[in-house]
Write a protein that holds these residues in place. Structure first.
Motif, mmCIF file in Angstrom:
data_model
loop_
_atom_site.group_PDB
_atom_site.id
_atom_site.type_symbol
_atom_site.label_atom_id
_atom_site.label_comp_id
_atom_site.label_asym_id
_atom_site.label_seq_id
_atom_site.Cartn_x
_atom_site.Cartn_y
_atom_site.Cartn_z
ATOM 1 N N PRO B 48 0.767 -1.243 0.000
ATOM 2 C CA PRO B 48 -0.072 0.077 -0.115
ATOM 3 C C PRO B 48 0.828 1.218 -0.022
ATOM 4 O O PRO B 48 0.491 2.221 -0.634
ATOM 5 C CB PRO B 48 -0.724 -0.282 1.474
ATOM 6 N N ARG B 51 1.201 3.486 -3.098
ATOM 7 C CA ARG B 51 0.212 4.368 -3.398
ATOM 8 C C ARG B 51 0.472 5.816 -3.247
ATOM 9 O O ARG B 51 0.473 6.701 -4.135
ATOM 10 C CB ARG B 51 -1.216 3.997 -2.847
ATOM 11 N N ILE B 249 -4.199 3.577 5.248
ATOM 12 C CA ILE B 249 -4.620 3.126 4.075
ATOM 13 C C ILE B 249 -5.749 3.954 3.727
ATOM 14 O O ILE B 249 -6.177 4.262 2.460
ATOM 15 C CB ILE B 249 -4.956 1.468 4.236
ATOM 16 N N TYR B 252 -4.675 6.708 1.797
ATOM 17 C CA TYR B 252 -3.664 6.648 0.387
ATOM 18 C C TYR B 252 -4.216 7.065 -0.939
ATOM 19 O O TYR B 252 -3.635 7.508 -1.794
ATOM 20 C CB TYR B 252 -3.152 5.147 0.689
ATOM 21 N N ASN B 253 -5.584 6.701 -1.041
ATOM 22 C CA ASN B 253 -6.390 7.097 -2.593
ATOM 23 C C ASN B 253 -6.780 8.348 -2.427
ATOM 24 O O ASN B 253 -7.394 8.945 -3.298
ATOM 25 C CB ASN B 253 -7.115 6.056 -2.717
ATOM 26 N N MET B 322 -5.408 -1.966 -3.326
ATOM 27 C CA MET B 322 -5.643 -0.625 -2.750
ATOM 28 C C MET B 322 -7.225 -0.282 -2.677
ATOM 29 O O MET B 322 -7.660 0.655 -2.436
ATOM 30 C CB MET B 322 -5.143 0.337 -4.104
#
Lengths: 334, 334
Positions: B48, B51, B249, B252-253, B322
């Motif tokens: 992860p 990313r 996490i 992260y996007n 992801m």
């Protein structure tokens, strides 16, 4: 039957407290039975944590409408049925915002004569030499373990916790940067308390001024406020920084707990954040006072008091504190 | 001239990565000059943190469009111009997502023959016995200092970091509760990895299930996700809890860093939150592997791998990771 004049809760405040949230009234006092002490207040202590108490959110404390506001006070013993206390003794304790308080002697602390009033006035037992000072000492020496050469950043720097923390950190050889609201407060943080610099969080250039004041990053951040000031401080953590989470003034007036800072910078800096509750350090009171006594003897400890006069002034003074209008430790002199 | 087939960045992803954000292409490889080693990949590691690298937010790393994705791999030495490496050696390192990599021998780690493959397959050098395992070991033993009797809560519990952390904590005598997304993952956290319980954060009764799983509060929370899971965990901290902040996490996007949790519970619990960056613990690699070797010999260490096959499958496998679709450590076998 004796009576007291007391500040009581008229209604639970919504947002910033208003004077109408409080009432001032006469209340009867019971007899002085065995173990009890009758105390006449000289100074009432106004502290931000009381705002959480009013909302029933302070570590499980809650308060009924009509109850006396449970602030601390410095008082003189007027009658005693407890062996440890004699008429005329100076004491402090959770005596409430009232002229007279009848309490268990076990809940009182006699102000040590080695300090009061020869080295410092009794009022400081509510500030730099009381709970706020102990909070500062615990955060700087026991949690953050400040050492010479550290850059220490402190919010609410003109308040009794922040100004005490800064002076203790200076005495330990740190470089100390304050954060306060407004140019006038910032000037006093530097001139009165000897901080190396102070940044105005209300200023439009707060973020760039903070960066300029901490070019090598912050080794220790002592946070009394939370909110966007905490977020800004986290952006300047040096590697392995220590953050003392002590107060959240920013949200004490809020009805709903707001979100906090993004914690990415804490990971990036490999920082440690530590929650501080001063009650845990009451057993270390003697060590704290011995340390502060040394600073007093070295003339390395100052204080700043924002004093109102008369019980009736208490609600307005507390509301001023909770909107950031105070300059230094908020007290009411009776 | 020799060439490699590589996964490269086609464009910086927005939100959850899509396979079209990547390209697979042939790239020329320079000659094997002095000190260099040519490695043929067996397993690519999908993690992860990559990313954040793609967005240029990972501890200062950034990546140009067209560059090879800088993931880790386990490889076999195909040619060597470095004294420490011979043809046929199993190595790991930041070799990138590609079939062949030409790197400085100094950047490679030889897989110790005492462990690989007699006690564990080479692929685990990217998971439980690699960076994720070291992360878990560092958080549990070096930061949180878990001891027998602790209740340890771990998010992303089926992933390689979370599952390793849980097994190490169990070996130290802790009660271990996992958090994972979905009933199927939760079941595996308990049945495959031996956690005492696992709570599904996607379930409507997440908060009450979490409370029921930690009736005495949480002594250690190992956070791999941030966001609302972190917020929920903070509400269950026992006094003096330790919180390891290891991963985010949850964000992260995200293009913009979201707000974090309210920190009031951290103060109330007198908790300590510690940022963990695994790079700091690379010097302790030998101690980590010695510890894990003992667990392997005691048959007290398991792993779970989510393996895709062929370089072309890499982008889709990373996108699955992801979006939380993986079951265990994400790998691509070449």
């Amino acid at each position: 039957m004796q009576s007291t004049r007391a500040v009581t809760l008229a209604k639970v405040p919504s947002g910033v407290p208003q004077p109408a949230d409080f009432a001032v009234q006469s209340l009867p006092l019971p007899e002085v039975t065995a173990g009890k002490v009758l105390c006449r207040a000289q100074f009432l202590s106004l502290d931000p944590y009381l705002r959480s108490v009013l909302s029933g959110r302070h570590l499980g404390h809650s308060l009924d409408v009509g109850a006396v506001i449970p602030g601390s006070a410095v008082s003189v013993v007027e009658r005693s049925a407890h062996d440890d206390f004699a008429v005329g003794d100076l004491v402090s304790g959770a005596l409430g915002w009232q002229t007279l308080a009848l309490v268990d002697g076990a809940s009182l602390r006699k102000l040590p004569s080695a300090i009061f009033p020869s080295l410092a006035p009794a009022s400081t037992a509510l500030g730099v030499l009381g709970m706020p000072g102990l909070t500062a000492w615990a955060g700087i020496t026991q949690l953050a373990k400040v050492t010479a050469g550290d850059t220490v950043l402190i919010s609410a720097a003109l308040g009794p916790v922040g100004s005490s923390a800064g002076q203790i950190a200076k005495a330990l050889g740190a470089r100390v940067i304050g954060i306060a609201g407004g140019a006038q407060k910032c000037a006093q943080v530097v001139s009165h308390f000897g901080f190396d610099a102070c940044v105005d969080y209300k200023s439009a250039d707060f973020l760039s001024a903070l960066k300029a004041a901490c070019p090598l990053g912050v080794n220790v951040y002592f946070d009394n406020v939370g909110g966007r000031v905490l977020e800004a401080a986290l952006a300047h953590l040096a590697l392995h920084a220590r953050v003392v989470l002590c107060g959240l003034i920013d949200q004490y007036n809020a009805d709903v707990r707001p979100a906090g800072p993004n914690l990415g910078p804490v990971i990036g800096a490999r920082a440690t954040m530590m929650g501080l509750v001063v009650y845990d350090f009451y057993p270390m009171q003697a060590a704290f006072l011995a340390y502060m006594q040394t600073l007093l003897q070295q003339h390395a400890l100052r204080w700043l008091e924002d004093v109102s006069h008369g019980l009736e002034s208490t609600p307005a003074a507390f509301c001023k504190l909770m909107s950031g209008g105070n300059f230094g430790k908020s007290l009411v002199q009776l």
